[in-house]
Design a protein around this motif. Sequence first.
Motif, PDB file in Angstrom:
ATOM      1  N   LEU A  88       0.823  -1.214   0.000  1.00 18.74           N
ATOM      2  CA  LEU A  88       0.000   0.000   0.000  1.00 18.74           C
ATOM      3  C   LEU A  88       0.858   1.267   0.000  1.00 18.74           C
ATOM      4  O   LEU A  88       0.519   2.252  -0.656  1.00 18.74           O
ATOM      5  N   MET A  89       1.968   1.237   0.710  1.00 14.15           N
ATOM      6  CA  MET A  89       2.852   2.406   0.740  1.00 14.15           C
ATOM      7  C   MET A  89       3.524   2.609  -0.624  1.00 14.15           C
ATOM      8  O   MET A  89       3.674   3.740  -1.079  1.00 14.15           O
ATOM      9  N   HIS A  90       3.897   1.520  -1.286  1.00  9.60           N
ATOM     10  CA  HIS A  90       4.452   1.640  -2.644  1.00  9.60           C
ATOM     11  C   HIS A  90       3.402   2.248  -3.585  1.00  9.60           C
ATOM     12  O   HIS A  90       3.725   3.139  -4.385  1.00  9.60           O
ATOM     13  N   GLU A  91       2.163   1.784  -3.471  1.00  9.74           N
ATOM     14  CA  GLU A  91       1.087   2.320  -4.317  1.00  9.74           C
ATOM     15  C   GLU A  91       0.915   3.803  -4.070  1.00  9.74           C
ATOM     16  O   GLU A  91       0.782   4.594  -5.008  1.00  9.74           O
ATOM     17  N   MET A  92       0.924   4.193  -2.813  1.00 10.08           N
ATOM     18  CA  MET A  92       0.739   5.608  -2.471  1.00 10.08           C
ATOM     19  C   MET A  92       1.870   6.464  -3.037  1.00 10.08           C
ATOM     20  O   MET A  92       1.624   7.506  -3.646  1.00 10.08           O
ATOM     21  N   THR A  97       3.798  10.484  -6.722  1.00  3.85           N
ATOM     22  CA  THR A  97       4.846  10.926  -7.650  1.00  3.85           C
ATOM     23  C   THR A  97       4.329  10.938  -9.082  1.00  3.85           C
ATOM     24  O   THR A  97       4.846  11.685  -9.904  1.00  3.85           O
ATOM     25  N   GLY A  98       3.293  10.145  -9.366  1.00  5.83           N
ATOM     26  CA  GLY A  98       2.667  10.185 -10.683  1.00  5.83           C
ATOM     27  C   GLY A  98       1.928  11.492 -10.941  1.00  5.83           C
ATOM     28  O   GLY A  98       1.685  11.864 -12.084  1.00  5.83           O
ATOM     29  N   PHE A  99       1.555  12.170  -9.900  1.00  5.67           N
ATOM     30  CA  PHE A  99       0.944  13.503  -9.981  1.00  5.67           C
ATOM     31  C   PHE A  99       1.895  14.473  -9.287  1.00  5.67           C
ATOM     32  O   PHE A  99       1.546  15.203  -8.384  1.00  5.67           O
ATOM     33  N   GLY A 100       3.139  14.444  -9.750  1.00  8.10           N
ATOM     34  CA  GLY A 100       4.191  15.243  -9.146  1.00  8.10           C
ATOM     35  C   GLY A 100       3.885  16.722  -9.101  1.00  8.10           C
ATOM     36  O   GLY A 100       4.213  17.404  -8.128  1.00  8.10           O
ATOM     37  N   MET A 106       1.444  21.555  -3.827  1.00  8.28           N
ATOM     38  CA  MET A 106       1.110  21.522  -2.406  1.00  8.28           C
ATOM     39  C   MET A 106       2.257  22.080  -1.566  1.00  8.28           C
ATOM     40  O   MET A 106       2.015  22.775  -0.578  1.00  8.28           O
ATOM     41  N   LEU A 107       3.483  21.823  -1.959  1.00  5.90           N
ATOM     42  CA  LEU A 107       4.611  22.420  -1.239  1.00  5.90           C
ATOM     43  C   LEU A 107       4.549  23.939  -1.328  1.00  5.90           C
ATOM     44  O   LEU A 107       4.763  24.643  -0.328  1.00  5.90           O
ATOM     45  N   GLU A 108       4.260  24.455  -2.514  1.00  5.65           N
ATOM     46  CA  GLU A 108       4.116  25.909  -2.678  1.00  5.65           C
ATOM     47  C   GLU A 108       2.951  26.436  -1.835  1.00  5.65           C
ATOM     48  O   GLU A 108       3.065  27.488  -1.199  1.00  5.65           O
ATOM     49  N   LEU A 157       7.496   9.093   4.464  1.00  2.00           N
ATOM     50  CA  LEU A 157       7.259   8.970   3.027  1.00  2.00           C
ATOM     51  C   LEU A 157       6.991  10.319   2.375  1.00  2.00           C
ATOM     52  O   LEU A 157       7.326  10.517   1.203  1.00  2.00           O
ATOM     53  N   ASN A 158       6.424  11.266   3.114  1.00  2.00           N
ATOM     54  CA  ASN A 158       6.264  12.606   2.550  1.00  2.00           C
ATOM     55  C   ASN A 158       7.619  13.211   2.226  1.00  2.00           C
ATOM     56  O   ASN A 158       7.794  13.848   1.187  1.00  2.00           O
ATOM     57  N   TRP A 159       8.575  13.032   3.105  1.00  2.00           N
ATOM     58  CA  TRP A 159       9.891  13.603   2.819  1.00  2.00           C
ATOM     59  C   TRP A 159      10.588  12.840   1.706  1.00  2.00           C
ATOM     60  O   TRP A 159      11.277  13.427   0.867  1.00  2.00           O
ATOM     61  N   LEU A 160      10.406  11.533   1.646  1.00  2.00           N
ATOM     62  CA  LEU A 160      10.978  10.752   0.547  1.00  2.00           C
ATOM     63  C   LEU A 160      10.404  11.219  -0.794  1.00  2.00           C
ATOM     64  O   LEU A 160      11.140  11.387  -1.764  1.00  2.00           O
ATOM     65  N   ILE A 161       9.105  11.465  -0.831  1.00  2.00           N
ATOM     66  CA  ILE A 161       8.467  11.969  -2.058  1.00  2.00           C
ATOM     67  C   ILE A 161       9.015  13.349  -2.398  1.00  2.00           C
ATOM     68  O   ILE A 161       9.286  13.644  -3.568  1.00  2.00           O
TER      69      ILE A 161
END
Length: 191
Positions: A88-92, A97-100, A106-108, A157-161
């Motif tokens: 599930l974490m891989h899917e997320m 990242t597919g909608f980078g 969102m960071l902005e 995972l947010n930071w990894l993304i």
Amino acid sequence: MRQNPERRTALIDAAIEVLAGQGARGLTFRAVDNQAGVPIGTASNYFANRDALLVQAGRRVFQRLDPGAAVIGEALALPRTRASVERLMHEMVERITGFGSGFLAMLELRLEATRRPELRKVLTEQIRENLQANIDFHLETGMPGDARSVEMLYLALNWLITEQLTLPEVFGEGRTKELVAAAVDMIVPPR
């Protein structure tokens, strides 16, 4: 204000792309109109001001990142194991990242939220609700781990993304999968 919902959505999606590509300072009605391929002045007919557009972009990112019924159904069919949590974490991570551009937008938006109370309120509510929904789903389905496990996976995972989308050379694509697996292994207790 105009009420064509499809046009409004297209303008909000264009705003997300502008935020991702040009940053918050580049988010103007003209830039949104250009990105959406509509006549100049269209966005200003749909949004009272830039703040309203920022708030709507913040809400829209979450709509577009929603996993949908198919992914939820697949998750419900999985065994209640650490391996399932890892899947599930891989899917997320792949979905986000597919909608980078959405994640970068969102960071902005998060940075803008430090200066805009209404945007901060909207993002805080959205993120808090999203995180709570993930915790509730995890606990209700009986996956291994607790609320703290979900929170720690969220943070890691947010930071990894963020690294993958902003500085992809730091870990590379192959390492991302390895690091997701390691995070699950370190955070989620075995069954």
